[in-house]
Design a protein around this motif. Sequence first.
Motif, PDB file in Angstrom:
ATOM      1  N   SER A   1      69.030  23.075  11.860  1.00 46.70           N
ATOM      2  CA  SER A   1      67.993  23.572  10.956  1.00 46.70           C
ATOM      3  C   SER A   1      66.877  22.527  10.877  1.00 46.70           C
ATOM      4  CB  SER A   1      68.578  23.824   9.574  1.00 46.70           C
ATOM      5  OG  SER A   1      69.085  22.608   9.087  1.00 46.70           O
ATOM      6  N   LEU A   2      65.720  22.947  10.408  1.00 47.23           N
ATOM      7  CA  LEU A   2      64.593  22.024  10.199  1.00 47.23           C
ATOM      8  C   LEU A   2      63.952  22.358   8.858  1.00 47.23           C
ATOM      9  CD1 LEU A   2      62.568  21.994  13.566  1.00 47.23           C
ATOM     10  CD2 LEU A   2      64.159  20.254  12.733  1.00 47.23           C
ATOM     11  N   PRO A   3      63.521  21.354   8.115  1.00 45.23           N
ATOM     12  CA  PRO A   3      62.737  21.662   6.923  1.00 45.23           C
ATOM     13  C   PRO A   3      61.344  22.137   7.328  1.00 45.23           C
ATOM     14  CG  PRO A   3      62.833  19.286   7.262  1.00 45.23           C
ATOM     15  CD  PRO A   3      63.680  19.911   8.333  1.00 45.23           C
ATOM     16  N   ASP A   4      60.694  22.844   6.435  1.00 45.09           N
ATOM     17  CA  ASP A   4      59.275  23.126   6.720  1.00 45.09           C
ATOM     18  C   ASP A   4      58.436  22.642   5.539  1.00 45.09           C
ATOM     19  OD1 ASP A   4      59.861  25.077   4.943  1.00 45.09           O
ATOM     20  OD2 ASP A   4      59.684  26.736   6.357  1.00 45.09           O
TER      21      ASP A   4
ATOM     22  N   GLU B   1      57.237  16.747   7.517  1.00 40.23           N
ATOM     23  CA  GLU B   1      56.494  15.564   7.954  1.00 40.23           C
ATOM     24  C   GLU B   1      57.401  14.355   8.140  1.00 40.23           C
ATOM     25  OE1 GLU B   1      53.233  15.116   5.253  1.00 40.23           O
ATOM     26  OE2 GLU B   1      52.420  17.076   5.782  1.00 40.23           O
ATOM     27  N   GLU B   2      58.594  14.400   7.539  1.00 40.62           N
ATOM     28  CA  GLU B   2      59.529  13.283   7.725  1.00 40.62           C
ATOM     29  C   GLU B   2      60.173  13.290   9.106  1.00 40.62           C
ATOM     30  OE1 GLU B   2      62.243  13.540   4.451  1.00 40.62           O
ATOM     31  OE2 GLU B   2      60.572  13.499   3.024  1.00 40.62           O
ATOM     32  N   LEU B   3      59.954  14.374   9.851  1.00 34.11           N
ATOM     33  CA  LEU B   3      60.586  14.485  11.167  1.00 34.11           C
ATOM     34  C   LEU B   3      59.782  13.810  12.264  1.00 34.11           C
ATOM     35  CD1 LEU B   3      61.513  18.276  11.047  1.00 34.11           C
ATOM     36  CD2 LEU B   3      63.040  16.351  10.625  1.00 34.11           C
ATOM     37  N   VAL B   4      58.521  13.488  11.980  1.00 33.84           N
ATOM     38  CA  VAL B   4      57.618  13.007  13.031  1.00 33.84           C
ATOM     39  C   VAL B   4      56.874  11.759  12.555  1.00 33.84           C
ATOM     40  CG1 VAL B   4      57.201  15.180  14.281  1.00 33.84           C
ATOM     41  CG2 VAL B   4      55.965  14.722  12.173  1.00 33.84           C
ATOM     42  N   ILE B   5      56.380  10.966  13.493  1.00 34.96           N
ATOM     43  CA  ILE B   5      55.629   9.767  13.111  1.00 34.96           C
ATOM     44  C   ILE B   5      54.255  10.178  12.589  1.00 34.96           C
ATOM     45  CG2 ILE B   5      54.536   7.658  13.977  1.00 34.96           C
ATOM     46  CD1 ILE B   5      56.809   7.380  15.970  1.00 34.96           C
ATOM     47  N   GLN B   6      53.622  11.120  13.282  1.00 35.67           N
ATOM     48  CA  GLN B   6      52.291  11.578  12.866  1.00 35.67           C
ATOM     49  C   GLN B   6      52.457  12.932  12.181  1.00 35.67           C
ATOM     50  OE1 GLN B   6      51.020  10.288  17.051  1.00 35.67           O
ATOM     51  NE2 GLN B   6      49.127  11.023  16.111  1.00 35.67           N
ATOM     52  N   ARG B   7      52.077  12.976  10.891  1.00 32.51           N
ATOM     53  CA  ARG B   7      52.399  14.176  10.117  1.00 32.51           C
ATOM     54  C   ARG B   7      51.718  15.432  10.666  1.00 32.51           C
ATOM     55  NH1 ARG B   7      50.059  12.378   4.404  1.00 32.51           N
ATOM     56  NH2 ARG B   7      51.461  10.683   4.943  1.00 32.51           N
TER      57      ARG B   7
ATOM     58  N   PHE C   1      52.453  14.192  23.401  1.00 26.24           N
ATOM     59  CA  PHE C   1      52.614  12.939  22.667  1.00 26.24           C
ATOM     60  C   PHE C   1      54.028  12.385  22.908  1.00 26.24           C
ATOM     61  CE2 PHE C   1      55.271  14.101  18.961  1.00 26.24           C
ATOM     62  CZ  PHE C   1      55.238  15.492  19.058  1.00 26.24           C
ATOM     63  N   ALA C   2      54.157  11.099  22.636  1.00 25.58           N
ATOM     64  CA  ALA C   2      55.458  10.462  22.867  1.00 25.58           C
ATOM     65  C   ALA C   2      56.011   9.829  21.594  1.00 25.58           C
ATOM     66  CB  ALA C   2      55.351   9.410  23.967  1.00 25.58           C
ATOM     67  N   GLY C   3      55.244   9.892  20.503  1.00 27.46           N
ATOM     68  CA  GLY C   3      55.670   9.240  19.258  1.00 27.46           C
ATOM     69  C   GLY C   3      56.699  10.072  18.512  1.00 27.46           C
ATOM     70  N   LEU C   4      57.927  10.069  19.017  1.00 26.14           N
ATOM     71  CA  LEU C   4      59.016  10.821  18.370  1.00 26.14           C
ATOM     72  C   LEU C   4      59.873   9.847  17.571  1.00 26.14           C
ATOM     73  CD1 LEU C   4      59.804  12.747  21.598  1.00 26.14           C
ATOM     74  CD2 LEU C   4      59.188  13.880  19.469  1.00 26.14           C
ATOM     75  N   LEU C   5      60.527  10.333  16.542  1.00 31.62           N
ATOM     76  CA  LEU C   5      61.429   9.485  15.756  1.00 31.62           C
ATOM     77  C   LEU C   5      62.843   9.632  16.328  1.00 31.62           C
ATOM     78  CD1 LEU C   5      60.191  10.176  12.120  1.00 31.62           C
ATOM     79  CD2 LEU C   5      60.010   8.040  13.394  1.00 31.62           C
ATOM     80  N   PRO C   6      63.389   8.553  16.919  1.00 27.11           N
ATOM     81  CA  PRO C   6      64.684   8.691  17.600  1.00 27.11           C
ATOM     82  C   PRO C   6      65.790   9.222  16.697  1.00 27.11           C
ATOM     83  CG  PRO C   6      63.683   6.567  18.090  1.00 27.11           C
ATOM     84  CD  PRO C   6      62.819   7.218  17.048  1.00 27.11           C
ATOM     85  N   HIS C   7      65.807   8.806  15.399  1.00 28.21           N
ATOM     86  CA  HIS C   7      66.947   9.210  14.564  1.00 28.21           C
ATOM     87  C   HIS C   7      66.952  10.715  14.309  1.00 28.21           C
ATOM     88  CE1 HIS C   7      65.106  10.019  10.580  1.00 28.21           C
ATOM     89  NE2 HIS C   7      64.174   9.221  11.004  1.00 28.21           N
ATOM     90  N   VAL C   8      65.785  11.340  14.319  1.00 28.21           N
ATOM     91  CA  VAL C   8      65.733  12.792  14.058  1.00 28.21           C
ATOM     92  C   VAL C   8      66.462  13.547  15.163  1.00 28.21           C
ATOM     93  CG1 VAL C   8      64.172  14.767  13.898  1.00 28.21           C
ATOM     94  CG2 VAL C   8      63.614  12.632  12.711  1.00 28.21           C
ATOM     95  N   LEU C   9      66.181  13.172  16.400  1.00 30.75           N
ATOM     96  CA  LEU C   9      66.825  13.878  17.513  1.00 30.75           C
ATOM     97  C   LEU C   9      68.283  13.450  17.667  1.00 30.75           C
ATOM     98  CD1 LEU C   9      63.737  13.799  19.760  1.00 30.75           C
ATOM     99  CD2 LEU C   9      64.902  15.869  19.029  1.00 30.75           C
TER     100      LEU C   9
END
Length: 243
Positions: free
Chosen positions: A140-143, A148-154, A209-217
Motif C-alpha cells: 500500500s502507499l499513503p496519498d 511526500e515522506e516516500l520521496v526525497i523531492q516532495r 530522476f534517481a533521488g529515491l529513498l532506499p528504505h521505502v523500497l
Amino acid sequence: MTQSVETPVVPGLLERLLADTRLDAAASARPRHPVPAELRRAPQDGPLTELPPPAAPRAALDDVLLERTAVRDYAQTPLSAADLSAVLSAADRMDAGGWPAERAAGVDLELYCASWRVTGVDTGLYRYLPGRSALCRVASLPDGPQAEELVIQREFARAAALVVITGNLAAALARNGSHGHRLLLTRAGAAGHAAWLAALRHDLVGTVFAGLLPHVLRERAAADGYHRAALFAFAVGRPPART
Ligand SMILES: Cc1cc2nc3c(=O)[nH]c(=O)nc-3n(C[C@H](O)[C@H](O)[C@H](O)COP(=O)(O)O)c2cc1C
C-alpha cells in the motif's frame, strides 16, 4: 585564484579513472558467467490488476522531442490505465530489445509503479508484469501530504504515477564482474528515457530522476539494494494547467 584547466585537481586521478574505464571495457568483452540459482529472485505474489493494451501514441516522436524538458508539477487529472500501460511497456521493450541475452541469463530489470492517480488502478505500489500486461500489487502507499515522506523531492509524490526501475545487482556482478553494475545503470537509463519519450507521445509530462529513498523500497518492495537495487525512476503526470 582560478585554477588553470590544465592542472588536474588530484594529480593522476584522470589517468586512473581512464585506466579503470579501459579495464571495465575489457571486462565487458570477457565470457559471461551463469547466474547461480540462489541469486535469482523469487517472484512476488500479490493481487493482479489487469492493464489494457498500450494506448496508441497521439504524436510522432519527431513532433515532441524538441519540447522534451523535465517537468516536476502535474495536473490533478488522472492518467488513463492505457497510457500507463504504454509508458511501462515502452520501458520494458527498450530493455528486451537492447539486452535480450542479459534477460535470458536471469539478469532482468523489474519495473515498479507507484500509482496515485491512474484510472482503474488503486493507489499502491505494484510490480509490472510485462508478459501479462498486468500489475501485481506489492504494497500500500499513503496519498496526500503523507506520500511526500516516500520521496526525497516532495514534488514527485504529486505525480500521477512513478515508474521505479530496479535490477538484480548480485546477478549482474556474478555474470559480468564489476562491469555488471555499469551495464545495469545503462539499461535502467535506457528504460527510463524510453518511458519518458513514450509519455511525451501520449501528451504526458514528467522527468527521470534517481533521488529515491532506499528504505521505502526496502520496506515495501523487498529491495535490499543488492538482489533488488533501485536504479532509476520516472515521474509522470498530465501537464499542469498553463497560467
Ligand atoms: C542519472 C540522473 C539522475 C537524476 N536525478 C534527479 C533527481 O534526483 N531529481 C531531479 O529533480 N532530477 C533528476 N534528474 C533529472 C535531471 O535533473 C533532468 O533530466 C535535467 O534537469 C535535464 O532536464 P532538462 O532536459 O529539462 O534540462 C536526473 C537525471 C539523470 C540522468
